[in-house]
Each structure stands twice: as C-alpha cells, then as structure tokens.
Design a protein around this motif. Structure first.
Motif, PDB file in Angstrom:
ATOM      1  N   CYS A 108       0.834  -1.205   0.000  1.00 49.10           N
ATOM      2  CA  CYS A 108       0.000   0.000   0.000  1.00 49.10           C
ATOM      3  C   CYS A 108       0.870   1.257   0.000  1.00 49.10           C
ATOM      4  O   CYS A 108       0.580   2.233  -0.710  1.00 49.10           O
ATOM      5  N   ALA A 109       1.947   1.255   0.763  1.00 48.03           N
ATOM      6  CA  ALA A 109       2.820   2.427   0.880  1.00 48.03           C
ATOM      7  C   ALA A 109       3.431   2.835  -0.459  1.00 48.03           C
ATOM      8  O   ALA A 109       3.773   4.009  -0.662  1.00 48.03           O
ATOM      9  N   ASN A 147       1.745   5.775  -2.149  1.00 52.05           N
ATOM     10  CA  ASN A 147       1.742   7.077  -1.476  1.00 52.05           C
ATOM     11  C   ASN A 147       2.321   8.162  -2.390  1.00 52.05           C
ATOM     12  O   ASN A 147       3.445   8.054  -2.871  1.00 52.05           O
ATOM     13  N   GLY A 148       1.517   9.203  -2.659  1.00 54.15           N
ATOM     14  CA  GLY A 148       1.972  10.311  -3.496  1.00 54.15           C
ATOM     15  C   GLY A 148       1.890  10.070  -4.984  1.00 54.15           C
ATOM     16  O   GLY A 148       2.152  10.983  -5.772  1.00 54.15           O
ATOM     17  N   GLN A 156      -6.993   6.186  -2.193  1.00 52.59           N
ATOM     18  CA  GLN A 156      -6.886   7.296  -1.240  1.00 52.59           C
ATOM     19  C   GLN A 156      -6.426   6.822   0.132  1.00 52.59           C
ATOM     20  O   GLN A 156      -5.668   7.524   0.812  1.00 52.59           O
ATOM     21  N   CYS A 211      -4.356   4.555   0.631  1.00 56.67           N
ATOM     22  CA  CYS A 211      -2.917   4.314   0.510  1.00 56.67           C
ATOM     23  C   CYS A 211      -2.127   5.595   0.225  1.00 56.67           C
ATOM     24  O   CYS A 211      -0.906   5.541   0.059  1.00 56.67           O
ATOM     25  N   GLY A 212      -2.810   6.729   0.136  1.00 63.30           N
ATOM     26  CA  GLY A 212      -2.113   8.000  -0.040  1.00 63.30           C
ATOM     27  C   GLY A 212      -1.906   8.443  -1.465  1.00 63.30           C
ATOM     28  O   GLY A 212      -1.159   9.399  -1.719  1.00 63.30           O
ATOM     29  N   ASN A 258      -8.538   3.821   7.129  1.00 56.11           N
ATOM     30  CA  ASN A 258      -8.686   5.150   6.539  1.00 56.11           C
ATOM     31  C   ASN A 258      -9.958   5.358   5.728  1.00 56.11           C
ATOM     32  O   ASN A 258     -10.285   6.488   5.352  1.00 56.11           O
TER      33      ASN A 258
END
Length: 328
Positions: free
Chosen positions: A164-165, A168-169, A185, A187-188, A308
C-alpha cells in the motif's frame, strides 16, 4: 422514491397490461429496449443479444427486444434515469449507480469484501443479496434480475507496486466513485477522475502515473503500452446488475417473469465464464510481452482501507459487510 412517481409508474404499468390484453393477437408483440455502455465485442453485449433472442423464442415471439450497446441511449447515469422515465426497459449497470438510489447496496464495491469471483457468485445466491436487492427495489421500484462478473480490478503503474505504501503520493486515475476511490486514497495516492476515453493519453504524457481496472480492460484499452508494471491488487471484484424497470416488470405475467429471470441469469453466467477465461489467460499474455505482473502484500492494502476508509463513510452497513464476508 416519491409516492407520486411510484403511483404514476404503477398506473402506466396497469394501462400497458390492459392494452395488451385487449389487443388482437396479430398486434400482441411487445417491443422492449435494453441498453448498456459496453462495446459490441464484449460479452456483456453478445450475451445480451443471445438473451434477447432466447426470450423471444421462449415467449413464442411475444417480446421483441432491441439491445443498444456502447452508450447509444446515453451514458450510465442516463440509462439508469431512463428506467424511471420509461425510455428504456432493461439496463446493465454497476452497483455504484444502484447505490445512488439505495446506498447500502454499494457495499459490494467496498475493497476486499469479496475474496474472489466465486465468493461474488455465491453472494448472488444468498439471503443478504436478496435483502439488498429488495432494498434497492423498494427505493427505486426497479428489479435486479441477474448479476454478471465484470472482472477483478488491479493497478498499473510505471514503477513496482508491492505494498500500500508504494502508492503514497502517486498520481493515479480512478473513476469518481466513492468505493473505487477508497483503496487508492487510503494508501495515499493523489487521485484524478480523468474521463475514461482520455486515460491512455494521460498515462502516456504523465498527467497521471497509474490507474486501476480489470485485466480485460487493461488489454482492450492498451494501457499496458504506456505502463510497465501490473500489480495484482485485486481490490474490487467488479460486477454488473441486469435491471428491469418497475413499469415493465409490473406488466409481466408471473410466467413471463420466470422466463425473463431464467434467461437473464443464464446470460449472466455465460458472460461471467467468458470474462473469467479471458482473465486467466491474460496474466501469461502480459508477462510474455515483457510486462512485470506481480503479486502484492494484500494485507497492507486491506489494513489501510479499514483504518482510513471505514464502511460508514460511504453509507454502508456493518451487518451487510459481515454477512457477505461470512459467505462460503
């Protein structure tokens, strides 16, 4: 649903049925319209054509059904509205649109609620499915007859995605549907609701760096040409409902309702089999083309979603989620 609208539709159905009873035998054929947004080569269309002919055959020609593919009668929102307006009798559409009438039915799009396509198919025979379909019918008036497996949604990107990370971005194209947005979302990812027809170009020019769709769509839209990695996130087991409008369903005899149900469910089974066979072959096909197709750490994605993007954020009910997860 407003009482006035429901009364008007019921009255229309009664008038339709009365007119049919009083019509001469030579004029007894009823013409119906069946609409969807999928291309003519896709099983959702080819099996709808089969169903239309099969219904005509099993009702001795009393029903002539014209199938309109590829948004010929409007986009998905339009054909859903058409059920109520009386401009269309039957549609194929996702539960995300049914959820606009009855939010709890959208729980079937909540990430990782289904373990696999077989779990989805078992759900369609369950009491919780019957309850959710009944809730939708109570709110909208329209009747869900069958469910077709559309494909399991995975993620493509220009870098490896294992956890998941890793999202991110990342600038990621996702349809502007709450349940679809939940995993990216959580997971960023920086999500963007780019029109489907523009996704290839957006990936090619770097407007977005990733997207998510079933393998069959990734192939059909050639996203693999502009994305080097496919991560088997399997976050949504996507599916479509075959829905008959309230006025049309009310006008059918019990015998015809049974015929429509049997044929449409058989068409859904046929389309589901085609999709599953195509998906199974595509992993090897992509790998042979040099695309990195890899498994992911699914628990990391599931954990992020639960923390989240909780169920109640979308109007879903915990008891429905628990009942579906318990299906074997």
């Amino acid at each position: 649903m407003k009482l006035a609208r429901r009364t008007l539709i019921s009255a229309f159905a009664a008038l339709t049925a009365t007119a049919a009873l009083g019509a001469p035998a030579a004029l007894a054929q009823t013409k119906l319209s069946w609409a969807h947004v999928y291309e003519v080569t896709e099983p959702f269309h080819t099996e709808s054509l089969w169903a239309a002919e099969e219904i005509k055959k099993r009702t001795d020609g009393r029903y002539e059904i014209q199938v309109y593919p590829a948004s010929q009668l409007g986009k998905e929102a339009d054909i859903n509205q058409g059920l109520t307006l009386g401009t269309v009798d039957i549609i194929i559409s996702g539960s995300s649109f049914a959820a606009r009438e009855f939010a709890p039915i959208g729980v079937t799009y909540y990430p990782y609620i289904f373990r696999n396509p077989e779990h989805l198919l078992a759900y369609t025979k369950s009491d919780v499915f019957k309850a959710l379909a009944a809730g939708y019918e109570e709110e909208s008036g329209h009747h869900i007859v069958a469910v077709t497996y559309y494909g399991t949604r995975h993620t493509t990107a220009n870098k490896p995605v294992k956890t998941c990370a890793d999202l991110n971005g990342v600038k990621m194209r996702v349809p502007d549907v709450p349940a679809y947005l939940a995993m990216p979302q959580a997971c960023g990812a920086n999500t963007a609701p780019i029109a489907f027809a523009e996704v290839y170009l957006a990936l090619q020019n770097g407007t977005v760096e990733a997207q998510e769709n079933p393998l069959t769509t990734i192939e059909a839209k050639k996203f693999y040409e502009v994305q080097s990695h496919i991560a088997l996130t399997g976050h949504i087991t996507d599916h479509l409902n075959t829905i008959v409008s309230q006025s049309r369903w009310a006008s059918l005899s019990d015998e015809d309702k049974a015929i429509f149900t049997e044929v449409m469910q058989e068409a859904a089974t046929r389309a589901t089999k085609i999709v599953q066979e195509r998906e199974a072959a595509l992993v090897d096909t992509f790998r042979k083309q040099g695309i990195d197709v890899s498994e992911v750490d699914k628990p990391s994605f599931e954990k992020a979603v639960q923390e989240n993007a909780p169920l109640d954020k979308y109007g879903y009910r915990q008891e429905d989620y628990d009942a579906i997860r318990a299906i074997q």
